[in-house]
Design an enzyme around this catalytic site. Structure first.
Site, PDB file in Angstrom:
ATOM      1  N   LYS A   8       0.847  -1.193   0.000  1.00  0.00           N
ATOM      2  CA  LYS A   8       0.000   0.000   0.000  1.00  0.00           C
ATOM      3  C   LYS A   8       0.879   1.238   0.000  1.00  0.00           C
ATOM      4  CE  LYS A   8       0.736   1.388   4.469  1.00  0.00           C
ATOM      5  NZ  LYS A   8       1.432   2.653   4.842  1.00  0.00           N
ATOM      6  N   ASP A 139      -2.343  -0.691  10.604  1.00  0.00           N
ATOM      7  CA  ASP A 139      -2.852  -0.663   9.232  1.00  0.00           C
ATOM      8  C   ASP A 139      -3.244  -2.048   8.721  1.00  0.00           C
ATOM      9  OD1 ASP A 139      -0.297  -1.628   9.058  1.00  0.00           O
ATOM     10  OD2 ASP A 139       0.424  -0.178   7.593  1.00  0.00           O
TER      11      ASP A 139
END
Length: 274
Positions: A8, A139
């Site tokens: 990401k 995350d």
């Protein structure tokens, strides 16, 4: 069974306040990137299993530290507390750069949860998987679905957003520099941004350079000028937008046109053009 955890990047990252629990509240947009690790989970007969019931083999990029502390193994242990699991062996091939702000370890943990859920027909709903993933890391919850999302809290409060960067070439450059997340937070200055990154990313990408910021750059760049130099070089090469991802040390850039020869400009760095 096999799965491929993705990386990401953070489109904007604002550290808005310090929490009573010692963590920080943030605002960011997580965006999935097609760089993949590989995970294979193989069920092991009970009579052949080790005492740990979950063994791990790692290849590809080397990972330092105790395998028992790897998020892949921790994900198995977490799920085992909820639902009985047979013993397994996990093969992990690391391709996502580490200590890069690209979430590789978090992705591995989250994808292990989802693969075990599928493999052993546990029928755990997505929302519960996200809650479990959040206990592994800030995350991790994002990687349960790996869809563009606006994140609040410590990164676990997710709101899906519509966002495509298909019209741009994405370049990623990671220098041989490791930035400690703890160190990055130690020097951060908390503040609420004038405009939320969720709203900025809905604007034309050409406007992002003046408005979309990563608060970590303010403290990281003076300590690691090589990272700041990469960002400037990417702009010199014609990037429409460039930023450090997470707490670094990877820097990504969006180009309106195709990009060739990136490695030649950063010979000592990991590079990818997507």
């Amino acid at each position: 069974m096999k799965t491929r955890p993705c990386a990401k990047i953070n489109l904007g990252l604002n550290i808005v306040s310090k929490r009573e629990d010692g963590y920080h509240n943030l605002e960011t947009v997580f965006f999935p990137v097609p760089i993949y690790d590989e995970i294979e989970i193989v069920e092991v007969p009970e009579e052949e299993s080790s005492a740990s019931r979950c063994t791990l083999t790692i290849s590809g990029l080397p990972i330092e530290g105790d395998p028992e502390k790897n998020l892949v193994v921790r994900a198995y242990r977490l799920l085992e507390k909820r639902s009985p699991l047979p013993p397994v062996h996990i093969n992990l091939i690391k391709n996502i750069p580490m200590q890069a702000g690209m979430g590789g370890g978090s992705a591995d943990g989250a994808y292990t949860l989802t693969l075990l859920n599928e493999m052993f027909h546990l029928n755990i709903p997505v929302t519960e998987l996200e809650e479990m993933a959040a206990t592994l890391g800030a995350d991790c919850a994002f990687f349960i679905q790996s869809q563009p999302a606006y994140a609040e809290g410590i990164g676990e409060v997710l709101s899906p957003i519509e966002l495509s960067l298909d019209n741009y070439t994405l370049a990623i450059v990671k220098p041989p520099v490791a930035v400690s997340t703890r160190e990055a937070f130690a020097y951060i200055k908390c503040r609420k941004p004038a405009k939320c990154c969720r709203d900025i990313v809905q604007q034309p990408v050409e406007t992002w350079r003046d408005e979309l910021v990563n608060d970590f750059e303010e403290s990281i760049f003076p300590q690691y000028p090589a990272i700041a130099a990469i960002k400037q070089k990417l702009y010199d090469l014609g990037a429409v937008y460039a930023s450090m991802s997470g707490s670094g040390s990877a820097v990504f850039a969006l180009f309106a046109d195709e990009l060739e020869g990136l490695q030649s400009h950063f010979p000592d760095c990991y590079t990818a053009v997507l």
